[in-house]
Scaffold this motif. Sequence first.
Motif, PDB file in Angstrom:
ATOM      1  N   ALA A  48     -29.237 -19.641   4.251  1.00 44.34           N
ATOM      2  CA  ALA A  48     -28.815 -20.070   2.883  1.00 44.34           C
ATOM      3  C   ALA A  48     -30.178 -20.684   2.447  1.00 44.34           C
ATOM      4  O   ALA A  48     -31.041 -21.375   3.172  1.00 44.34           O
ATOM      5  CB  ALA A  48     -27.662 -20.907   2.768  1.00 44.34           C
ATOM      6  N   GLY A  92     -31.442 -23.515  -0.374  1.00 41.50           N
ATOM      7  CA  GLY A  92     -31.255 -24.526  -1.441  1.00 41.50           C
ATOM      8  C   GLY A  92     -32.224 -24.824  -2.159  1.00 41.50           C
ATOM      9  O   GLY A  92     -33.339 -24.655  -1.987  1.00 41.50           O
ATOM     10  N   TRP A  93     -31.697 -25.237  -3.326  1.00 36.16           N
ATOM     11  CA  TRP A  93     -32.664 -26.019  -4.305  1.00 36.16           C
ATOM     12  C   TRP A  93     -32.332 -27.463  -4.541  1.00 36.16           C
ATOM     13  O   TRP A  93     -31.111 -27.848  -4.508  1.00 36.16           O
ATOM     14  CB  TRP A  93     -32.521 -25.428  -5.567  1.00 36.16           C
ATOM     15  N   PHE A 119     -29.381 -32.542  -4.338  1.00 36.62           N
ATOM     16  CA  PHE A 119     -28.992 -31.103  -4.458  1.00 36.62           C
ATOM     17  C   PHE A 119     -28.689 -30.664  -5.649  1.00 36.62           C
ATOM     18  O   PHE A 119     -27.991 -31.274  -6.661  1.00 36.62           O
ATOM     19  CB  PHE A 119     -27.575 -31.247  -3.527  1.00 36.62           C
ATOM     20  N   HIS A 138     -27.131 -24.114  -3.938  1.00 34.79           N
ATOM     21  CA  HIS A 138     -27.612 -23.134  -2.748  1.00 34.79           C
ATOM     22  C   HIS A 138     -27.030 -21.661  -3.043  1.00 34.79           C
ATOM     23  O   HIS A 138     -26.233 -21.566  -3.587  1.00 34.79           O
ATOM     24  CB  HIS A 138     -27.458 -23.751  -1.369  1.00 34.79           C
ATOM     25  N   THR A 141     -26.171 -18.210  -0.357  1.00 37.88           N
ATOM     26  CA  THR A 141     -26.307 -17.941   1.030  1.00 37.88           C
ATOM     27  C   THR A 141     -27.017 -16.424   1.231  1.00 37.88           C
ATOM     28  O   THR A 141     -27.068 -15.477   0.219  1.00 37.88           O
ATOM     29  CB  THR A 141     -25.000 -17.525   1.461  1.00 37.88           C
ATOM     30  N   THR A 175     -22.735 -18.532  -4.045  1.00 40.17           N
ATOM     31  CA  THR A 175     -23.491 -19.830  -4.816  1.00 40.17           C
ATOM     32  C   THR A 175     -22.545 -21.094  -4.820  1.00 40.17           C
ATOM     33  O   THR A 175     -21.414 -20.869  -4.800  1.00 40.17           O
ATOM     34  CB  THR A 175     -24.025 -19.531  -6.027  1.00 40.17           C
ATOM     35  N   CYS A 180     -37.323 -25.892  -2.946  1.00 43.34           N
ATOM     36  CA  CYS A 180     -36.612 -25.042  -2.351  1.00 43.34           C
ATOM     37  C   CYS A 180     -36.569 -25.204  -0.826  1.00 43.34           C
ATOM     38  O   CYS A 180     -37.533 -25.877  -0.196  1.00 43.34           O
ATOM     39  CB  CYS A 180     -36.857 -23.522  -2.644  1.00 43.34           C
ATOM     40  N   ASP A 239     -31.783 -23.121   5.249  1.00 41.78           N
ATOM     41  CA  ASP A 239     -31.148 -23.500   6.202  1.00 41.78           C
ATOM     42  C   ASP A 239     -31.058 -22.378   7.515  1.00 41.78           C
ATOM     43  O   ASP A 239     -30.550 -21.340   6.893  1.00 41.78           O
ATOM     44  CB  ASP A 239     -29.576 -23.410   5.832  1.00 41.78           C
ATOM     45  N   ARG A 242     -24.576 -28.452   3.505  1.00 40.24           N
ATOM     46  CA  ARG A 242     -25.341 -28.008   2.885  1.00 40.24           C
ATOM     47  C   ARG A 242     -25.866 -28.445   1.607  1.00 40.24           C
ATOM     48  O   ARG A 242     -26.948 -28.317   0.873  1.00 40.24           O
ATOM     49  CB  ARG A 242     -25.430 -26.344   2.690  1.00 40.24           C
ATOM     50  N   TYR A 286     -31.384 -28.606   6.035  1.00 40.05           N
ATOM     51  CA  TYR A 286     -32.546 -27.707   5.794  1.00 40.05           C
ATOM     52  C   TYR A 286     -33.750 -27.986   6.665  1.00 40.05           C
ATOM     53  O   TYR A 286     -34.302 -29.334   6.568  1.00 40.05           O
ATOM     54  CB  TYR A 286     -32.931 -27.532   4.258  1.00 40.05           C
TER      55      TYR A 286
END
Length: 127
Positions: free
Chosen positions: A33, A35-36, A47, A50, A52, A58, A96, A99, A108, A114
């Motif tokens: 995945a 993530g942002w 967070f 994210h 996948t 999402t 960004c 994972d 997550r 991450y």
Amino acid sequence: QVQLVESGGGLVQAGGSLRLSCAASGRTFNIYAMGWFRQAPGKEREFVGHITTDGGTTYYADFVKGRFAISRDNAKNTAYLQMNSLEPEDTAVYYCAADIRGFSLGVRVTTGAYDYWGQGTQVTVSS
């Protein structure tokens, strides 16, 4: 090893839009995945959402309120963060992250899920 490079940040007026990109290289097949996250001055990294790699599921933080959307182009190994209706409170450095261990959703949303991070891109929203 995975390398991540963000781009697309900048200065925008309130109500405007930006699209951030995150290009991944290296052992990208290990990524479960993307993530942002974002970090404003004097605040902890938080967070944003994210996606996948397999299936494109999402998940977003509550504050997104339908304004942001994450997508990915697996052929380009790139994830995107489309941000609309931006507010001055969205001003932050956006990161960004990848994972590579396949954590659950509950993990997550935390930075600990991450292993790889981009350098960040500044987003400034003026009022």
